[in-house]
Scaffold this motif. Structure first.
Motif, PDB file in Angstrom:
ATOM      1  N   ALA A  85       1.668   0.119  -2.897  1.00 41.47           N
ATOM      2  CA  ALA A  85       0.082   0.908  -2.894  1.00 41.47           C
ATOM      3  C   ALA A  85      -0.780  -0.036  -2.787  1.00 41.47           C
ATOM      4  CB  ALA A  85       0.254   1.491  -4.307  1.00 41.47           C
ATOM      5  N   ASN A  86      -0.821  -1.170  -3.459  1.00 40.46           N
ATOM      6  CA  ASN A  86      -1.890  -2.138  -3.107  1.00 40.46           C
ATOM      7  C   ASN A  86      -2.117  -2.680  -1.768  1.00 40.46           C
ATOM      8  OD1 ASN A  86      -2.527  -2.293  -6.057  1.00 40.46           O
ATOM      9  ND2 ASN A  86      -1.121  -4.043  -6.461  1.00 40.46           N
ATOM     10  N   LYS A  87      -0.929  -2.755  -0.998  1.00 37.25           N
ATOM     11  CA  LYS A  87      -0.942  -3.092   0.290  1.00 37.25           C
ATOM     12  C   LYS A  87      -1.328  -2.234   1.138  1.00 37.25           C
ATOM     13  CE  LYS A  87       0.670  -6.559   3.093  1.00 37.25           C
ATOM     14  NZ  LYS A  87       0.101  -7.831   3.277  1.00 37.25           N
ATOM     15  N   PHE A  88      -1.244  -0.865   0.630  1.00 35.55           N
ATOM     16  CA  PHE A  88      -1.762   0.216   1.436  1.00 35.55           C
ATOM     17  C   PHE A  88      -3.100   0.164   1.538  1.00 35.55           C
ATOM     18  CE2 PHE A  88      -2.406   5.113   1.137  1.00 35.55           C
ATOM     19  CZ  PHE A  88      -2.792   5.294   2.423  1.00 35.55           C
ATOM     20  N   MET A  89      -3.647  -0.086   0.256  1.00 34.42           N
ATOM     21  CA  MET A  89      -5.233   0.176  -0.024  1.00 34.42           C
ATOM     22  C   MET A  89      -6.057  -1.051   0.886  1.00 34.42           C
ATOM     23  SD  MET A  89      -5.232   2.947  -1.136  1.00 34.42           S
ATOM     24  CE  MET A  89      -6.975   3.143  -1.627  1.00 34.42           C
ATOM     25  N   GLU A  90      -5.182  -2.096   1.061  1.00 36.00           N
ATOM     26  CA  GLU A  90      -5.784  -3.320   1.571  1.00 36.00           C
ATOM     27  C   GLU A  90      -6.106  -3.033   3.188  1.00 36.00           C
ATOM     28  OE1 GLU A  90      -3.166  -6.421   0.969  1.00 36.00           O
ATOM     29  OE2 GLU A  90      -3.805  -6.743  -1.143  1.00 36.00           O
ATOM     30  N   GLY A  91      -5.242  -2.009   3.637  1.00 39.80           N
ATOM     31  CA  GLY A  91      -5.445  -1.793   5.032  1.00 39.80           C
ATOM     32  C   GLY A  91      -6.094  -0.522   5.459  1.00 39.80           C
ATOM     33  N   ASP A  92      -6.162   0.158   6.581  1.00 39.85           N
ATOM     34  CA  ASP A  92      -6.976   1.177   7.128  1.00 39.85           C
ATOM     35  C   ASP A  92      -6.005   2.266   7.463  1.00 39.85           C
ATOM     36  OD1 ASP A  92      -5.880   0.222   9.446  1.00 39.85           O
ATOM     37  OD2 ASP A  92      -7.784   0.184  10.511  1.00 39.85           O
ATOM     38  N   ALA A  93      -4.655   2.278   7.030  1.00 38.12           N
ATOM     39  CA  ALA A  93      -4.049   3.401   7.322  1.00 38.12           C
ATOM     40  C   ALA A  93      -4.624   4.691   6.871  1.00 38.12           C
ATOM     41  CB  ALA A  93      -2.545   2.973   7.052  1.00 38.12           C
ATOM     42  N   ASP A  94      -4.387   5.863   7.155  1.00 41.62           N
ATOM     43  CA  ASP A  94      -4.579   7.230   6.694  1.00 41.62           C
ATOM     44  C   ASP A  94      -3.600   7.451   5.383  1.00 41.62           C
ATOM     45  OD1 ASP A  94      -6.856   7.649   8.293  1.00 41.62           O
ATOM     46  OD2 ASP A  94      -5.490   7.965   9.744  1.00 41.62           O
ATOM     47  N   ILE A  95      -2.274   7.171   5.877  1.00 47.14           N
ATOM     48  CA  ILE A  95      -1.107   7.633   5.048  1.00 47.14           C
ATOM     49  C   ILE A  95      -0.092   6.331   5.005  1.00 47.14           C
ATOM     50  CG2 ILE A  95       0.872   9.204   4.811  1.00 47.14           C
ATOM     51  CD1 ILE A  95      -1.815  10.930   4.937  1.00 47.14           C
ATOM     52  N   ALA A  96       0.687   6.640   3.777  1.00 49.41           N
ATOM     53  CA  ALA A  96       1.552   5.280   3.602  1.00 49.41           C
ATOM     54  C   ALA A  96       2.934   6.207   3.463  1.00 49.41           C
ATOM     55  CB  ALA A  96       1.089   4.321   2.680  1.00 49.41           C
ATOM     56  N   LEU A  97       3.993   5.758   4.203  1.00 48.73           N
ATOM     57  CA  LEU A  97       5.361   6.130   3.962  1.00 48.73           C
ATOM     58  C   LEU A  97       5.861   4.938   2.953  1.00 48.73           C
ATOM     59  CD1 LEU A  97       7.796   7.902   4.164  1.00 48.73           C
ATOM     60  CD2 LEU A  97       8.129   6.696   6.269  1.00 48.73           C
ATOM     61  N   ILE A  98       6.382   5.137   1.805  1.00 48.35           N
ATOM     62  CA  ILE A  98       6.924   4.141   0.865  1.00 48.35           C
ATOM     63  C   ILE A  98       8.501   4.498   0.862  1.00 48.35           C
ATOM     64  CG2 ILE A  98       6.844   3.369  -1.249  1.00 48.35           C
ATOM     65  CD1 ILE A  98       3.991   3.902  -1.461  1.00 48.35           C
ATOM     66  N   LEU A  99       9.052   3.360   1.074  1.00 51.80           N
ATOM     67  CA  LEU A  99      10.669   3.651   1.079  1.00 51.80           C
ATOM     68  C   LEU A  99      11.226   2.458  -0.052  1.00 51.80           C
ATOM     69  CD1 LEU A  99      11.054   3.825   4.933  1.00 51.80           C
ATOM     70  CD2 LEU A  99      11.145   5.606   3.326  1.00 51.80           C
ATOM     71  N   GLU A 100      12.528   3.009  -0.516  1.00 53.60           N
ATOM     72  CA  GLU A 100      13.349   2.068  -1.037  1.00 53.60           C
ATOM     73  C   GLU A 100      14.424   1.752  -0.025  1.00 53.60           C
ATOM     74  OE1 GLU A 100      14.602   3.698  -4.851  1.00 53.60           O
ATOM     75  OE2 GLU A 100      12.575   3.418  -5.732  1.00 53.60           O
ATOM     76  N   ASP A 101      15.254   0.986  -0.208  1.00 53.47           N
ATOM     77  CA  ASP A 101      16.116   0.400   0.834  1.00 53.47           C
ATOM     78  C   ASP A 101      17.661   0.965   0.817  1.00 53.47           C
ATOM     79  OD1 ASP A 101      17.509  -0.588  -1.100  1.00 53.47           O
ATOM     80  OD2 ASP A 101      17.169  -2.860  -0.357  1.00 53.47           O
TER      81      ASP A 101
END
Length: 270
Positions: A85-101
């Protein structure tokens, strides 16, 4: 960064992967390549290597609210998701897809999430997997016989989900940790956020059948008599979840019905 073809929204993809899980990383990247997606790897936090106490974890709250002793695997999982979430908020993307492996995707995965993003006003968190089997209540039809749906009971697992920037900001502030991550982020309704599922699910979790988090969690349980604080708290969560999400489901269905009525009126006028 990806541009979703239908919605034209900017999508960032983050993949949580432990340094030791090289085969999982290779397998996951192959599955993402088949979808035309590239993920930014986020090194999973190894909770067993942390030196406790740490400011990011409240041991007393965890015992009283969750009913466990300090669980390094759950702490590592939690902090890994917050890092995404922190990495997402540092960028300018509108949406983040967060995945476990350990996620496997259906063939229409990308189309399904793109169509859901077109209906982004219906959700802040869009859950794409679950390890529970509670009933999902559809409210907006999508293509391929899928729908946006609401769950009125607790859903475990955080293998794959989408967040908008409002939800990303909320997750980034879920510190210190007081609950396991899949419990904490299933409480979005207490912060005025909206969660939905794509249902039937367009992805499944636990590709190799072996969880890196859930194994041997029994050893962290407290004696049963210590649950005198946990059970009332859980009862409050279940009751509030059912009521608040139930109201939201009714509102969402009414919204979709009104949109359908307007569409029919316009068609009749033409």
């Amino acid at each position: 960064m990806h541009i979703l073809p239908k919605s034209q929204r900017k999508l960032a993809v983050f993949l949580i992967n432990m340094d030791s899980a090289k085969k999982r990383l290779a397998d996951m990247n192959a599955r993402l390549d088949a979808l035309g997606l590239k993920a930014e790897r986020i090194a999973g936090v190894n909770g067993r290597e942390l030196k406790y106490p740490i400011p990011e974890f409240s041991e007393i709250s965890y015992m009283l609210m969750h009913g466990r002793r300090t669980s390094p695997p759950e702490i590592g999982c939690y902090l890994s998701h917050v890092a995404c979430a922190n990495k997402f908020m540092e960028g300018d993307a509108d949406i983040a897809l967060i995945l476990e492996d350990d996620v496997v995707f259906e063939d229409d995965f990308l189309d399904a999430i793109d169509e859901a993003v077109l209906n982004g006003s219906d959700w802040d968190i869009l859950r794409l997997t679950t390890v529970s089997n509670g009933r999902k209540f559809p409210f907006r039809p999508l293509s391929n016989d899928r729908s946006l749906a609401v769950a009125l009971t607790r859903e475990k697992g955080s293998g794959a989900y989408l967040v908008n920037r409002r939800a990303g900001k909320w997750i980034s502030k879920l510190i210190p940790m007081r609950l396991a991550y899949d419990i904490a982020f299933d409480l979005e309704y207490l912060s005025g956020l909206k969660a939905a599922f794509i249902y039937p699910l367009c992805a499944t979790q636990d590709a190799d059948g072996e969880s890196q988090i859930q194994n041997n969690l029994r050893i962290y349980r407290l004696p049963r008599w210590r649950y005198f604080t946990v059970l009332p708290y859980r009862a409050y969560l279940e009751t509030s979840r059912f009521l608040l999400r139930g109201i939201r489901l009714l509102v969402a269905k009414a919204k979709v019905a009104m949109e359908g009525g307007k569409t029919n009126a316009v068609s009749a006028g033409n």
